[in-house]
Design a protein around this motif. Sequence first.
Motif: not given
Length: 243
Positions: A131-136
């Motif tokens: 569930a860790q928020p993704p990012a570029a």
Amino acid sequence: RHRDPGHTAAHAFARVAATVPERPATRHGATELSYAELAERAGGVAERLRTLGVGRGDVVATLLDRSELCVVAVLGAWAVGAAYVHIEPTDPDRRVAALLSTVAPAAVLTDRHNQSRITECAAPVISLSAAQPPAAYRVDDGLHDEDLAYLVFTSGSTGLPKTVEVGHRALLNFYAGFQGLTAETGPLDSFGETTTFAADIGKASVYGALRSGGRLDIFDRAPTLDPPATADPLPATPRDPLP
């Protein structure tokens, strides 16, 4: 040999992920991540580390059961210029505490299963999950191939465990040599990680996969103690070499 001082293992991974984003990158049990998904997961960890002020020259400790999270954590640390040190979760709590005290990490990356074991470390603790928020995946400016990539502990058989430091240049040169030994077989489809991430012996599989665009198959500890289970074939994903 590696000759670009501004190019680290983080840059190498970013290039592979941008070149073959849909190709399978890691597999653990029923969980498979493409290079694009792995990059986004690692980018999310990197952003979290940046908010904590973790950056170039710092050390990030990982206390994680074998899974794709081990790879996500490493790539996230590298993106901000930090080295990582993996602590084997099957170690007794007393040894885990001692190793954390030895390296004095800027942050600890762990999972729900091991989070409660980190009781005497002053560093911020981040519990990773799907569930860790993704990012570029963004690599910080100013990183150098002389920066540390990882630390690995000795066994401590002659006294207290000591850390051996490995830089990005050494790691990339190691991969270049490894690639030279396997080049005649053509592009390898998958690499099996059957050892603890805390040991240096498994690095050929981990970085052989991620540097070449192959898939890293991560095996839990129990199956690796059962040769027939380890030998069960995994499906192949035919591929061409990186362009």
